[in-house]
Design a protein around this motif. Sequence first.
Motif, mmCIF file in Angstrom:
data_model
loop_
_atom_site.group_PDB
_atom_site.id
_atom_site.type_symbol
_atom_site.label_atom_id
_atom_site.label_comp_id
_atom_site.label_asym_id
_atom_site.label_seq_id
_atom_site.Cartn_x
_atom_site.Cartn_y
_atom_site.Cartn_z
ATOM 1 N N SER A 66 0.815 -1.210 0.000
ATOM 2 C CA SER A 66 0.000 0.000 0.000
ATOM 3 C C SER A 66 0.847 1.258 0.000
ATOM 4 N N LEU A 67 0.675 2.088 -1.016
ATOM 5 C CA LEU A 67 1.320 3.389 -1.028
ATOM 6 C C LEU A 67 0.779 4.280 0.082
ATOM 7 N N ALA A 68 -0.490 4.082 0.457
ATOM 8 C CA ALA A 68 -1.066 4.862 1.559
ATOM 9 C C ALA A 68 -0.357 4.543 2.868
ATOM 10 N N VAL A 69 -0.088 3.268 3.102
ATOM 11 C CA VAL A 69 0.663 2.871 4.293
ATOM 12 C C VAL A 69 2.091 3.408 4.212
ATOM 13 N N GLU A 96 -17.378 -3.610 0.615
ATOM 14 C CA GLU A 96 -17.735 -2.771 1.762
ATOM 15 C C GLU A 96 -16.548 -2.488 2.669
ATOM 16 N N VAL A 97 -15.531 -3.340 2.629
ATOM 17 C CA VAL A 97 -14.379 -3.132 3.521
ATOM 18 C C VAL A 97 -13.538 -1.934 3.085
ATOM 19 N N ALA A 98 -13.760 -1.431 1.872
ATOM 20 C CA ALA A 98 -12.986 -0.291 1.381
ATOM 21 C C ALA A 98 -13.138 0.932 2.274
ATOM 22 N N ASP A 99 -14.299 1.053 2.915
ATOM 23 C CA ASP A 99 -14.596 2.243 3.721
ATOM 24 C C ASP A 99 -14.513 1.974 5.219
ATOM 25 N N THR A 100 -13.883 0.875 5.598
ATOM 26 C CA THR A 100 -13.706 0.555 7.018
ATOM 27 C C THR A 100 -12.220 0.296 7.285
ATOM 28 N N THR A 101 -11.883 0.183 8.558
ATOM 29 C CA THR A 101 -10.505 -0.148 8.945
ATOM 30 C C THR A 101 -10.368 -1.624 9.313
ATOM 31 N N GLU A 102 -11.386 -2.415 8.987
ATOM 32 C CA GLU A 102 -11.418 -3.824 9.389
ATOM 33 C C GLU A 102 -10.189 -4.599 8.945
ATOM 34 N N TRP A 103 -9.690 -4.304 7.748
ATOM 35 C CA TRP A 103 -8.583 -5.079 7.189
ATOM 36 C C TRP A 103 -7.262 -4.319 7.203
ATOM 37 N N ASP A 104 -7.218 -3.213 7.932
ATOM 38 C CA ASP A 104 -5.995 -2.402 7.932
ATOM 39 C C ASP A 104 -4.803 -3.141 8.535
ATOM 40 N N ASP A 105 -5.041 -3.891 9.609
ATOM 41 C CA ASP A 105 -3.933 -4.630 10.221
ATOM 42 C C ASP A 105 -3.383 -5.675 9.252
ATOM 43 N N ALA A 106 -4.282 -6.360 8.556
ATOM 44 C CA ALA A 106 -3.837 -7.367 7.576
ATOM 45 C C ALA A 106 -3.091 -6.693 6.429
ATOM 46 N N LEU A 107 -3.605 -5.555 5.963
ATOM 47 C CA LEU A 107 -2.939 -4.824 4.885
ATOM 48 C C LEU A 107 -1.533 -4.407 5.316
#
Length: 203
Positions: free
Chosen positions: A40-43, A121-132
């Motif tokens: 992720s470039l955002a990360v 739907e996960v695009a607008d949540t932080t649910e998968w941020d740790d995995a990302l």
Amino acid sequence: MAQKVTFWFDTTCPFCWVTSRWIKEVEQVRDIEIQWVPMSLAVLNEGRDLPEDYKERMKAAWGPARVFAAVATDHADKLGDLYTAMGTRIHNDGRGPIEGSFNDVIAEALEEVGLDAALGEVADTTEWDDALRAFHQTAMDEVGNDVGTPVVKLGDTAFFGPVLTRIPRGEEAGEIFDASFKLASYPHFFEIKRSRTENPQFD
């Protein structure tokens, strides 16, 4: 025996897209096994002093990356196809974010590859941020933090790049891959770089 390629990607990066299409060309002319992994470039750019327009691009980049983290975890066999479906829309078709989001592109790409629309739907949540972040960190562990996308591992050695502005086709793609793999096999090779003189082209 197939040569192993691990390809870390951010679907919003045009340079990454060109390199990924080169690897897809290589797949047609060489015996390779590709593992696609999201980064992720955002990360990567969190906390950095960036121009305002680039900050906005990074905000939009979170959505697709989160979706890819979920797909990489639960549907890894679909990852490459989803990258192709989403990347084609973003880069070849010029589909930028709408009101700061790639949600329309995400929904269409999920449908194209036969994945549940609910994944979007996960695009607008932080649910998968740790995995990302964990997927992203695997790239950083290979090459260090002073890089961008793509990160490509050829055999046992990973590099940032190669950065290409055009897509090699056919046997030329294979020959460039052979040369890259050869460089990667030399343990004391680290980098080659020069200033770019053109923007990425996708045709």
